[in-house]
Design a protein around this motif. Structure first.
Motif, PDB file in Angstrom:
ATOM      1  N   LEU A   1       0.830  -1.205   0.000  1.00  0.00           N
ATOM      2  CA  LEU A   1       0.000   0.000   0.000  1.00  0.00           C
ATOM      3  C   LEU A   1       0.866   1.258   0.000  1.00  0.00           C
ATOM      4  O   LEU A   1       0.480   2.282  -0.550  1.00  0.00           O
ATOM      5  CB  LEU A   1      -0.930   0.008   1.221  1.00  0.00           C
ATOM      6  N   PHE A   2       2.030   1.174   0.629  1.00  0.00           N
ATOM      7  CA  PHE A   2       2.960   2.304   0.621  1.00  0.00           C
ATOM      8  C   PHE A   2       3.354   2.646  -0.809  1.00  0.00           C
ATOM      9  O   PHE A   2       3.368   3.819  -1.207  1.00  0.00           O
ATOM     10  CB  PHE A   2       4.203   1.937   1.450  1.00  0.00           C
ATOM     11  N   ILE A   3       3.651   1.625  -1.599  1.00  0.00           N
ATOM     12  CA  ILE A   3       4.051   1.839  -2.990  1.00  0.00           C
ATOM     13  C   ILE A   3       2.870   2.321  -3.822  1.00  0.00           C
ATOM     14  O   ILE A   3       3.003   3.261  -4.619  1.00  0.00           O
ATOM     15  CB  ILE A   3       4.628   0.533  -3.570  1.00  0.00           C
ATOM     16  N   LEU A   4       1.723   1.697  -3.657  1.00  0.00           N
ATOM     17  CA  LEU A   4       0.539   2.075  -4.442  1.00  0.00           C
ATOM     18  C   LEU A   4       0.116   3.506  -4.157  1.00  0.00           C
ATOM     19  O   LEU A   4      -0.293   4.238  -5.059  1.00  0.00           O
ATOM     20  CB  LEU A   4      -0.612   1.110  -4.151  1.00  0.00           C
ATOM     21  N   SER A   5       0.230   3.920  -2.903  1.00  0.00           N
ATOM     22  CA  SER A   5      -0.132   5.294  -2.549  1.00  0.00           C
ATOM     23  C   SER A   5       0.785   6.297  -3.228  1.00  0.00           C
ATOM     24  O   SER A   5       0.330   7.314  -3.771  1.00  0.00           O
ATOM     25  CB  SER A   5      -0.062   5.459  -1.031  1.00  0.00           C
ATOM     26  N   LYS A   6       2.080   5.986  -3.230  1.00  0.00           N
ATOM     27  CA  LYS A   6       3.041   6.877  -3.890  1.00  0.00           C
ATOM     28  C   LYS A   6       2.777   6.933  -5.394  1.00  0.00           C
ATOM     29  O   LYS A   6       2.798   8.011  -6.017  1.00  0.00           O
ATOM     30  CB  LYS A   6       4.466   6.388  -3.630  1.00  0.00           C
ATOM     31  N   LEU A   7       2.526   5.792  -6.001  1.00  0.00           N
ATOM     32  CA  LEU A   7       2.259   5.771  -7.443  1.00  0.00           C
ATOM     33  C   LEU A   7       1.012   6.581  -7.774  1.00  0.00           C
ATOM     34  O   LEU A   7       0.973   7.297  -8.781  1.00  0.00           O
ATOM     35  CB  LEU A   7       2.081   4.325  -7.920  1.00  0.00           C
ATOM     36  N   ALA A   8      -0.012   6.468  -6.932  1.00  0.00           N
ATOM     37  CA  ALA A   8      -1.269   7.172  -7.194  1.00  0.00           C
ATOM     38  C   ALA A   8      -1.076   8.681  -7.155  1.00  0.00           C
ATOM     39  O   ALA A   8      -1.553   9.402  -8.042  1.00  0.00           O
ATOM     40  CB  ALA A   8      -2.333   6.733  -6.187  1.00  0.00           C
ATOM     41  N   ILE A   9      -0.353   9.175  -6.148  1.00  0.00           N
ATOM     42  CA  ILE A   9      -0.204  10.619  -6.014  1.00  0.00           C
ATOM     43  C   ILE A   9       0.663  11.191  -7.122  1.00  0.00           C
ATOM     44  O   ILE A   9       0.368  12.246  -7.697  1.00  0.00           O
ATOM     45  CB  ILE A   9       0.370  10.971  -4.614  1.00  0.00           C
ATOM     46  N   PHE A  10       1.756  10.478  -7.484  1.00  0.00           N
ATOM     47  CA  PHE A  10       2.607  10.961  -8.563  1.00  0.00           C
ATOM     48  C   PHE A  10       1.897  10.880  -9.910  1.00  0.00           C
ATOM     49  O   PHE A  10       2.040  11.760 -10.762  1.00  0.00           O
ATOM     50  CB  PHE A  10       3.916  10.176  -8.609  1.00  0.00           C
ATOM     51  N   LEU A  11       1.133   9.826 -10.115  1.00  0.00           N
ATOM     52  CA  LEU A  11       0.401   9.661 -11.373  1.00  0.00           C
ATOM     53  C   LEU A  11      -0.638  10.767 -11.550  1.00  0.00           C
ATOM     54  O   LEU A  11      -0.709  11.400 -12.615  1.00  0.00           O
ATOM     55  CB  LEU A  11      -0.269   8.291 -11.417  1.00  0.00           C
ATOM     56  N   LEU A  12      -1.444  11.007 -10.533  1.00  0.00           N
ATOM     57  CA  LEU A  12      -2.468  12.049 -10.635  1.00  0.00           C
ATOM     58  C   LEU A  12      -1.834  13.426 -10.819  1.00  0.00           C
ATOM     59  O   LEU A  12      -2.353  14.266 -11.569  1.00  0.00           O
ATOM     60  CB  LEU A  12      -3.349  12.031  -9.382  1.00  0.00           C
ATOM     61  N   SER A  13      -0.715  13.665 -10.149  1.00  0.00           N
ATOM     62  CA  SER A  13      -0.020  14.949 -10.293  1.00  0.00           C
ATOM     63  C   SER A  13       0.469  15.139 -11.724  1.00  0.00           C
ATOM     64  O   SER A  13       0.303  16.220 -12.311  1.00  0.00           O
ATOM     65  CB  SER A  13       1.151  15.010  -9.315  1.00  0.00           C
ATOM     66  N   ASP A  14       1.053  14.101 -12.307  1.00  0.00           N
ATOM     67  CA  ASP A  14       1.564  14.206 -13.680  1.00  0.00           C
ATOM     68  C   ASP A  14       0.435  14.343 -14.692  1.00  0.00           C
ATOM     69  O   ASP A  14       0.561  15.076 -15.683  1.00  0.00           O
ATOM     70  CB  ASP A  14       2.412  12.977 -14.017  1.00  0.00           C
ATOM     71  N   LEU A  15      -0.667  13.645 -14.474  1.00  0.00           N
ATOM     72  CA  LEU A  15      -1.801  13.753 -15.398  1.00  0.00           C
ATOM     73  C   LEU A  15      -2.394  15.162 -15.372  1.00  0.00           C
ATOM     74  O   LEU A  15      -2.721  15.731 -16.422  1.00  0.00           O
ATOM     75  CB  LEU A  15      -2.868  12.717 -15.048  1.00  0.00           C
ATOM     76  N   LEU A  16      -2.543  15.719 -14.180  1.00  0.00           N
ATOM     77  CA  LEU A  16      -3.058  17.080 -14.070  1.00  0.00           C
ATOM     78  C   LEU A  16      -2.100  18.075 -14.712  1.00  0.00           C
ATOM     79  O   LEU A  16      -2.528  19.008 -15.412  1.00  0.00           O
ATOM     80  CB  LEU A  16      -3.278  17.433 -12.600  1.00  0.00           C
ATOM     81  N   PHE A  17      -0.806  17.873 -14.502  1.00  0.00           N
ATOM     82  CA  PHE A  17       0.193  18.743 -15.122  1.00  0.00           C
ATOM     83  C   PHE A  17       0.098  18.663 -16.644  1.00  0.00           C
ATOM     84  O   PHE A  17       0.177  19.688 -17.330  1.00  0.00           O
ATOM     85  CB  PHE A  17       1.594  18.334 -14.654  1.00  0.00           C
ATOM     86  N   ALA A  18      -0.065  17.451 -17.183  1.00  0.00           N
ATOM     87  CA  ALA A  18      -0.159  17.269 -18.637  1.00  0.00           C
ATOM     88  C   ALA A  18      -1.391  17.973 -19.199  1.00  0.00           C
ATOM     89  O   ALA A  18      -1.328  18.595 -20.269  1.00  0.00           O
ATOM     90  CB  ALA A  18      -0.202  15.777 -18.967  1.00  0.00           C
ATOM     91  N   ILE A  19      -2.508  17.885 -18.486  1.00  0.00           N
ATOM     92  CA  ILE A  19      -3.741  18.534 -18.954  1.00  0.00           C
ATOM     93  C   ILE A  19      -3.550  20.046 -19.006  1.00  0.00           C
ATOM     94  O   ILE A  19      -3.856  20.695 -20.012  1.00  0.00           O
ATOM     95  CB  ILE A  19      -4.919  18.167 -18.027  1.00  0.00           C
ATOM     96  N   LEU A  20      -3.051  20.627 -17.916  1.00  0.00           N
ATOM     97  CA  LEU A  20      -2.893  22.081 -17.852  1.00  0.00           C
ATOM     98  C   LEU A  20      -1.847  22.572 -18.854  1.00  0.00           C
ATOM     99  O   LEU A  20      -2.055  23.579 -19.540  1.00  0.00           O
ATOM    100  CB  LEU A  20      -2.509  22.495 -16.436  1.00  0.00           C
ATOM    101  N   LEU A  21      -0.723  21.867 -18.944  1.00  0.00           N
ATOM    102  CA  LEU A  21       0.330  22.285 -19.867  1.00  0.00           C
ATOM    103  C   LEU A  21      -0.163  22.251 -21.305  1.00  0.00           C
ATOM    104  O   LEU A  21       0.103  23.172 -22.093  1.00  0.00           O
ATOM    105  CB  LEU A  21       1.545  21.362 -19.711  1.00  0.00           C
ATOM    106  N   THR A  22      -0.904  21.207 -21.655  1.00  0.00           N
ATOM    107  CA  THR A  22      -1.404  21.080 -23.030  1.00  0.00           C
ATOM    108  C   THR A  22      -2.459  22.135 -23.336  1.00  0.00           C
ATOM    109  O   THR A  22      -2.443  22.756 -24.405  1.00  0.00           O
ATOM    110  CB  THR A  22      -1.980  19.674 -23.253  1.00  0.00           C
ATOM    111  N   MET A  23      -3.371  22.358 -22.414  1.00  0.00           N
ATOM    112  CA  MET A  23      -4.418  23.358 -22.633  1.00  0.00           C
ATOM    113  C   MET A  23      -3.838  24.757 -22.779  1.00  0.00           C
ATOM    114  O   MET A  23      -4.242  25.527 -23.658  1.00  0.00           O
ATOM    115  CB  MET A  23      -5.421  23.323 -21.480  1.00  0.00           C
ATOM    116  N   LEU A  24      -2.870  25.096 -21.939  1.00  0.00           N
ATOM    117  CA  LEU A  24      -2.317  26.449 -21.945  1.00  0.00           C
ATOM    118  C   LEU A  24      -1.443  26.731 -23.164  1.00  0.00           C
ATOM    119  O   LEU A  24      -1.351  27.878 -23.606  1.00  0.00           O
ATOM    120  CB  LEU A  24      -1.510  26.684 -20.669  1.00  0.00           C
TER     121      LEU A  24
END
Length: 331
Positions: free
Chosen positions: A185-208
């Motif tokens: 769960l320690f690993i899955l939690s880290k993967l989830a937070i980094f994944l969501l952060s990168d996806l949000l960054f990709a959306i904003l960077l592409t839109m802007l």
């Protein structure tokens, strides 16, 4: 399990906030957006080459209106001295002779073809449309793809290490060693937070930087490639952080990623420098998958995704093994 995972996820979010991870991401997002809109696009907005013709006998009868006539050979030399990107055509002998200052091989070839095309009758040649992107759209997509890849593969990789080394120093792994939770769960939690952060960054960077209308059509493919790259780099960062003692040792791994991974990929994919061995470079295929997503080009077949999935699965197993070893040391 889901309740425990959510609680770990919330804790990791607070740790990322305190570690300035999100603040760093916002800062780079603003920096990239300013660079694209007020730097790169304006720099790449190059006009057509000026073409100058010296034809005293009037032998060229189908000259385009874009061609500027000069009165003498001396005037042609003088104007090319001021406009070093221009192309001169000397038709004083009846046969057009091109005169220009030498640049790169590819650019010179384009200049020659463009200049000669302006001497041809309009019905003798036509341009083939090979894409729907304007020059500005093409430039925006190319640089946005490069920045997103660099952000996840280099900058984000460094941010992952900074946060995790801080947690190691606070004894987080020691706490997980005695907590009655499934260790993955320690690993899955880290993967989830980094994944969501990168996806949000990709959306904003592409839109802007690409624009809302273009983003809508390419976003699903871009997010898929971003998710794959994010998981790959997050697992690599976790492995390096758990194996190494401190952030100083991690800088060597970071230099290997930033220099020996990113540099050959950018050179081979975006310049005239072609490396014969680049086809064996895994990050080259990862980058091209992201670039194809931005331009709506189909990526590689099932073998590409199977290789990607296999690499992510292998890294996940490796992280689990290293994490269990660290827990054993702490316990």
């Amino acid at each position: 399990m889901w309740k425990s995972l959510c609680s770990l996820f919330i804790k990791d979010c607070r740790m990322m906030v305190s570690g300035k991870f999100f603040l760093m991401s916002v800062g780079f997002l603003v920096l990239y957006t300013l660079y694209v809109n007020f730097g790169y696009v304006k720099f790449m907005d190059a006009g057509l080459y000026n073409v100058y013709l010296y034809d005293p006998a009037g032998t060229q009868t189908t000259v385009s209106s874009l061609v500027q006539r000069v009165s003498s050979k001396e005037a042609l030399d003088t104007i090319l001295l001021d406009d070093t990107n221009g192309v001169g055509i000397d038709a004083s002998t009846g046969e057009p002779q091109l005169v220009f200052y030498e640049g790169t091989e590819n650019a010179d070839r384009h200049r020659v073809d463009y200049a000669l095309s302006l001497l041809q009758p309009s019905g003798n040649h036509s341009a083939e449309v090979i894409g729907s992107n304007t020059p500005e759209q093409k430039a925006r997509k190319e640089i946005t793809c490069e920045l997103l890849f660099f952000e996840i593969a280099a900058v984000g990789f460094l941010g992952i290490a900074a946060v995790l080394f801080k947690e190691k120093g606070m004894g987080v792994i020691r706490v997980h060693a005695i907590m009655p939770l499934r260790k993955n769960l320690f690993i899955l939690s880290k993967l989830a937070i980094f994944l969501l952060s990168d996806l949000l960054f990709a959306i904003l960077l592409t839109m802007l930087n690409v624009g809302l209308s273009d983003t809508v059509s390419i976003l699903p493919a871009v997010l898929l490639q971003t998710a794959l790259l994010s998981l790959f780099m997050a697992l690599t960062g976790l492995t390096c952080t758990l194996l190494l003692k401190d952030f100083r040792q991690f800088t060597l791994a970071y230099l290997l990623i930033a220099i020996f991974v990113s540099t050959p990929v950018f050179l081979s994919a975006n310049t005239s420098v072609k490396l014969d061995w680049i086809g064996f470079h895994p990050f080259y295929h990862i980058y091209m998958g992201l670039k194809n997503a931005y331009f709506g080009t189909p990526t590689a077949g099932p073998l590409y995704y199977l290789g990607y999935a296999g690499a992510i699965a292998a890294l996940f197993v490796a992280v689990q093994f290293v994490f269990q070893r660290e827990i054993g040391k702490e316990g």
